[in-house]
Design an enzyme around this catalytic site. Structure first.
Site, short mmCIF file in Angstrom:
data_model
loop_
_atom_site.label_atom_id
_atom_site.label_comp_id
_atom_site.label_asym_id
_atom_site.label_seq_id
_atom_site.Cartn_x
_atom_site.Cartn_y
_atom_site.Cartn_z
CE1 TYR A 198 22.33 2.78 -13.31
CE2 TYR A 198 24.29 3.84 -12.66
CZ TYR A 198 23.56 2.97 -12.32
OH TYR A 198 23.69 2.03 -11.48
CG HIS A 208 23.40 6.10 -9.94
ND1 HIS A 208 23.74 4.96 -9.20
CD2 HIS A 208 22.13 5.59 -10.51
CE1 HIS A 208 22.72 3.88 -9.10
NE2 HIS A 208 21.76 4.26 -9.78
#
Lengths: 586, 586
Positions: B104, B263
């Site tokens: 990410y 996440h």
């Protein structure tokens, strides 16, 4: 063999007494042992016999013993019915195919080339490298054509998939071939990947050529090749249809050869497909961890015969859950497949059709594989597989797909909390049943992802059929098998036709996060005509219509055919025609 | 953001009337929308807020609107509590770690670099690239250090394993960084693999540098790195211990960070191991086929939360078949792991020890991973994992091995004709139980092959334990999961210590058909002392004895320790010592 080569190197530095000690004390007993005690074995036309003859012959050359060399060349009786020349004639087909397959020609080629190289110096008058239309050149080229773009030997019969053309046997063969058959840029691409040469003339020349660092091709010049099997070339064969270049090569292997001796698999009319270097429809290869002592000393594991050699481990028809020839080697050895027709002259339409009439007592198998290159780059395999029998049978057609299931056009029932085996024997006991479906009169489509490409198998389901998703690994308490998936189409009946289309499509780019053409364009498959004489298949591809018409019993290239379907007449000459929107596909 | 960049490029070719039309008609409504209607969202210190600020700021620069730029920099209230500067301060840890993980940060880094690049021209006095000790430089370097030698981002939290540093976000960041932070040969290795540059100063300079074709390193200069997590660096962290160079790099990841927002995975004190570019003990990554429409539009699949995020899908302790924090994100977000000690100054002995006290109500977890480089090249990971609880629990320690099982030192019962799941929930329902064993007071050894290297996990079994071989794929009717194996050690009791040794050994060469050092050298593992204060572990390696002594509750580097075992006293200062044959390992 190696001792003979070594002795030759030090011969000049030895005293006559030393030579006598070695020749009488070491070589003679060995030569006597293999040519007298093991006379029958020595005289066999067999892989092992090549090693024996090469050994005796090289010792003969090194020691100046004509008798040894003659026995090596012509057998212990020196009548030519055995020995090296007979082996050159008997162990390859006329175009260089080795019946055990490419993994084993890699092994066998070494003593051939080494002994031939020695004979080329010692008995140049034999012109050994020209023997049988340069069979050793053909054998090497055939070995290399039977590799994937990464150099790995294609997994025909027993094969360790990691084995590639950087093996020392191929280094040796290429270095000798380069010297006797001349420079070959194709070999140079292989030599560059081998990264090593022998200290001989060929090796030095290759090294010099590579050092000049001209930008050659990264790949061996792969092309469509078809090999006959059997010493006389009359025992079926194997075809490798290819389209595309470089990394974008598609290779379709279709096997209708003889059994392949003790390393053969029961896979008559089996196929496998490589694309972009990846094995997309795979052949399991062999169950063996060569060089891994913990796995039965690195030898073939029991699951090799019990699973990997069985028909269900391949992509061809299994009737009644029994392997071809009931899995019996002696029965399988008696018969071979037969090519019905093939054509590779039109790069857009390559096709091989073959029949196998002996795998089952009352069933004839007839498969035709078309590798098509359509306009705008799409590639398809159209697979028309007839099973012909007057009796009721269960037919399984497995496709050993390799990849992640993305989508199916049909509903299925998945094994969720418990899983059982697909069957009890003949390889079926090793398959977990992951899912199954019952279908009727439909088009079954199954898309999977392998590497960065989508592949869709579209199957005509006419009448009732069952589908299975399976995975190997059941009844494998020693974890000898890889966990590999298979997709099996099951039909029951007398004669049946399996019409399948493999579509290579689209691109998956996980880095840039997009997919293109992720859906198949095949919309429908119909057999608009199908009987013992003709099959006319129609494949709807988006708005295009692909029509394949073939003769099922007449392969003459000039024979004219006509089939009328619903008032429309299809006419062609030769065994087949392929039309796209009613025009011959070129 | 992109519209602002585009407007800037055509600004000079527009008439004042055209500019007014665009600025009032297009940009103003958009900016008003995100800064007024979505004021709260715009002012969040969050990934999405970075995109919003970058967009408004770049439009502000392109249109010469100071108000826009100020809001972008300091939030809608222009008080600095939100906006881009606050995001630079709040979304990375002080050393550039991004809490959602490397997959990410790759995504988030793009708007940071683009807006910063624009500000560097428009408001050079801000010295935006020097902000927070050049945090953007640290963030980029941290992103690259968190890749495998093939460039793929290491699979921390939700991660698509195929995603690598050739993604456009990293191309952009490197091309800008090269210009503002100066040339960097490490970045050059990455740029060479990217094979593309932007048309900006940095990109042109990189292209020129690459065109000079000096032989640089093939690899980014990977090294041992440890990152703290949290804006203030006080929320645990993550360590990447490394040994070896080039292709022969061994990378051990140990995660004791905070949860990682939406996440994050429930994997406190989880580890994974890469060796020679291969994932040897893996992290599943995320269950998502990004860009594959057929798989739920390419979004995260349900199995991502149900399986991949669950503790059992990782290599860390699961108590009572429940995930850490009972699989609840809000609970997990409240806590973070804590580093107890670490040391990487001795390349032969790298170690990280961390604790997690909140994953379970009444259980403390304390894991210490030693990455050892022994004389003569052998590498070991010694894993001492304490679970401390006053109450009875079932503890599972899974190792997500990746490879083919070669051998075990123990007998087990394999599922042969039917297979069931390991459990019913918290991820266990996705695991087929392939085999299980009951062991007591022994050393359990399990060797597998990955690529061309053997790996052996040696486990001390003190008292009773169960072992399981499992494979993912149960309860997966849509075939969303890969079929991946796991090896699980189960113990029941109150406090327990799991002592495991991962040995990297030998070589498998299928082309040359040999294996070397295919057997482990670990002969025994003993905990010769083990209580709340100290652990002394002894590993017998052939004829060598490796001894590890550590303090379990005192991490001071100068504190002296002494433990006497059977009359022998071990003395050391600092939290640990590693001895080989009674000498400190160096």
């Amino acid at each position: 063999m190696y001792a003979g080569l070594a002795y030759d190197l030090i011969y000049n530095s030895l005293t006559p007494a030393e030579r006598k000690t070695i020749e009488d004390g070491a070589f003679k007993p060995e030569v006597d042992f293999v040519t007298k005690d093991l006379k029958t074995w020595f005289d066999l036309i067999h892989n092992h016999g090549v090693w024996a003859c090469a050994g005796v012959g090289i010792v003969g050359i090194a020691t100046g013993n004509k008798d040894y060399v003659d026995m090596a060349l012509y057998g212990t009786e020196k009548n030519g019915r055995s020995g090296f020349i007979a082996q050159l004639n008997g162990l390859f087909s006329p175009d260089g195919y080795y019946t055990e397959g490419p993994y084993y020609v890699r092994y066998a080629i070494l003593p051939y080339y080494i002994f031939a190289g020695a004979l080329n110096n010692a008995r140049p008058e034999l012109k050994i490298f020209q023997q049988r239309n340069s069979i050793l050149k053909k054998a090497l080229e055939a070995a290399l054509q039977q590799t994937n773009i990464d150099g790995a030997f294609l997994p025909v019969n027993d094969a360790i998939k990691e084995k590639d053309f950087t093996s020392n046997e191929i280094v040796t063969a290429i270095n000798i071939a380069w010297n006797v058959y001349g420079k070959d840029t194709g070999l140079l691409a292989v030599a560059a990947k081998q990264g090593t040469v022998l200290l001989n003339r060929g090796g030095a020349s290759i090294a010099a050529e590579l050092a000049m660092a001209r930008t050659g091709s990264k790949y061996y010049p792969y092309k469509t090749v078809e090999y006959v099997d059997g010493a006389n070339g009359d025992e079926g064969g194997i075809s490798f249809l290819r389209v595309g270049k470089g990394e974008d090569l598609t290779s379709l292997t279709f096997k209708y050869a003889s059994h392949g001796l003790s390393h053969g698999h029961y896979d008559r009319l089996g196929m496998f497909l490589f694309d972009k270097g990846n094995e997309v429809f795979q052949d399991y290869g062999s169950v063996r961890f060569v060089g891994v002592e913990q796995k039965y000393g690195g030898r073939y594991l029991p699951e090799n015969k019990l699973y990997a050699a069985q028909t269900i481990a391949h992509s061809t028809i299994v009737a009644d859950e029994k392997s071809h020839f009931d899995g019996k080697e002696d029965a399988a050895e008696k018969f071979h497949g037969e090519k019905f027709f093939s054509s590779a002259s039109n790069p857009a339409v390559q096709v091989v059709s073959a029949k196998e009439k002996n795998a089952y007592a009352d069933i004839d198998l007839h498969r035709t594989l078309y590798l098509l290159q359509l306009p705008r780059g799409k590639r398809l395999v159209v697979d028309l597989f007839h099973v012909i029998s007057p009796n009721q049978h269960q037919y399984d057609l497995p496709f050993q797909y390799n990849g992640q299931i993305i989508n199916t056009s049909f509903k299925y029932k998945a094994a969720t909390t418990s899983q059982t085996t697909l069957g009890k024997k003949n390889g079926y006991q090793f398959l977990w049943k992951e899912a199954e479906a019952e279908l009727k009169d439909t088009l079954a489509q199954f898309t999977f992802l392998n590497g960065k490409t989508y592949y869709t198998l579209s199957s005509l389901i006419d009448g009732d059929a069952q589908l299975f998703f399976t995975r190997s690994g059941a009844n494998d308490p020693n974890f000898n098998l890889r966990r590999e998936p298979s997709y099996i189409i099951r039909k029951n009946g007398k004669s049946q036709t399996f019409a399948n289309v493999i579509e290579i499509h689209g691109k998956f780019d996980p880095v840039r996060e997009f997919s293109s053409n992720a859906y198949p364009t095949v919309k429908n498959i119909r057999l608009i005509y199908n009987d013992e004489k003709y099959t006319v298949a129609e494949v709807q591809l988006g708005r295009d219509t692909l029509t394949i018409a073939q003769s099922n019993n007449e392969s003459g290239t000039n024979v004219k055919h006509a089939v009328t379907v619903a008032g429309k007449t299809y006419q062609w000459s030769g065994p087949f025609t392929v039309l796209l929107n009613n025009k011959v596909l070129k």
